[in-house]
Design an enzyme around this catalytic site. Sequence first.
Site, PDB file in Angstrom:
ATOM      1  N   CYS A  70       0.870  -1.201   0.065  1.00 47.33           N
ATOM      2  CA  CYS A  70       0.144   0.027   0.121  1.00 47.33           C
ATOM      3  C   CYS A  70       0.928   1.194   0.068  1.00 47.33           C
ATOM      4  O   CYS A  70       0.601   2.047  -0.691  1.00 47.33           O
ATOM      5  CB  CYS A  70      -0.880   0.037   1.196  1.00 47.33           C
ATOM      6  N   CYS A 170     -36.080   0.762   9.394  1.00 42.89           N
ATOM      7  CA  CYS A 170     -34.831   1.407  10.232  1.00 42.89           C
ATOM      8  C   CYS A 170     -35.685   2.683  10.866  1.00 42.89           C
ATOM      9  O   CYS A 170     -35.352   2.895  12.189  1.00 42.89           O
ATOM     10  CB  CYS A 170     -33.979   1.867   9.095  1.00 42.89           C
ATOM     11  N   ARG A 211     -22.866  -5.165  11.019  1.00 38.90           N
ATOM     12  CA  ARG A 211     -23.931  -4.476  11.979  1.00 38.90           C
ATOM     13  C   ARG A 211     -25.237  -4.321  11.221  1.00 38.90           C
ATOM     14  O   ARG A 211     -26.298  -4.646  12.035  1.00 38.90           O
ATOM     15  CB  ARG A 211     -23.157  -3.314  12.435  1.00 38.90           C
ATOM     16  N   CYS A 215     -29.010  -5.971  12.222  1.00 46.12           N
ATOM     17  CA  CYS A 215     -30.198  -5.462  12.270  1.00 46.12           C
ATOM     18  C   CYS A 215     -31.479  -5.970  11.566  1.00 46.12           C
ATOM     19  O   CYS A 215     -32.500  -6.368  11.935  1.00 46.12           O
ATOM     20  CB  CYS A 215     -30.180  -3.885  11.850  1.00 46.12           C
TER      21      CYS A 215
END
Lengths: 254, 107
Positions: A70, A170, A211, A215
């Site tokens: 990189c 949401c 994450r 949900c």
Amino acid sequence: MLRAFLLLLLAASLPAGASDPPRPSPLRNGSEFQSGDVRSLQADDFANPMALWVERGRRLWSEVRNGRSCAACHGDAVRAMKGVAARYPRFDPSLGRVVDLDQRIDACEQAMTGTAFASESDDLLGLSAYIALQSRGMPLKVSIDGPARKTWEAGRDLYYTRIGQLNLACTSCHDASWGKTLLAETISQGHPTGWPAYRLEWQRPGSLERRLRACFNGVRAEMPAYGSPDLVALELYLAWRAQGLPMESPAVRR
Amino acid sequence: MSMLGRLSVPPSVKRGEPFAVRVIVQHPMETGFRRDYEGKVIPLHIVDRLVCRYGGRDVFRATLGSGIAANPYLVFYVVATESGPLEVEWEDDKGEVGKVSADVNVG
């Protein structure tokens, strides 16, 4: 007459600020919904377990893989990557689609070394945590103009669509009920500023996609695959919705 | 990449006074009680021994069990005797070892 009609049509299709969906007011960053213990763990640069992955990312940055690194192209990450994570997800012309930071890193790795990072691998999370750290404290600001607009609209629509056996969108929690309590948790405004984050429930770091999948699982909906257009669109919408909030990554969440 | 760890000691310490040693080790600390999505037991995999050496002797030893969270974070106090390296070494139940060291400056 026709011209007036066309102008009207144009006006209707323009991204008018007034028709943008409402954002929570006041905007509250993710850590404000965490307990004092979690907040102090995040603030302590030694005890924050993400520091282990940041260290991994720092080493990977200059590690030579397939004759390349990189650092060879990008130089010093502290300078070159400053503010970069705060601009993702964004439209990538070479890939022809909107990508999040992890997907951009992985695309670069594939192009340069010919091998891909596995989703949620220590190496990928390490690199994205190391890059995200260079934007800590900087305000999140994504572009939803031009080719990114369609993705943003898809994300917005998904954000407001009720899904799953619990039939929740949401917005049902993160706009209508933030600050209220769900079991032992305070419902947050759902901002993506802290990711990748160390989630105590997982006992390891995870990406925003992981994450979000949690949900979907929580409302008993089918979880989209990692990297699916649905997740990327939602990530872009959430980043737009959180614009102006300072980046917290690498954060700690419960 | 081998097991990562981080170690922190104060930049300088007074002779005869205790100072905090902070160490964090990257390890999943799998308890052996969990099952995967197919119902198979995820085998026990933990760091079980950790030792701190300073001034030519072991100044701290710990035996960790399955009740310790992933990426164990330990803080303990050592009395400053002399300037020199302070080493922390650990080994997991598969025999993999890791080591970090830092220099103690007695002022």
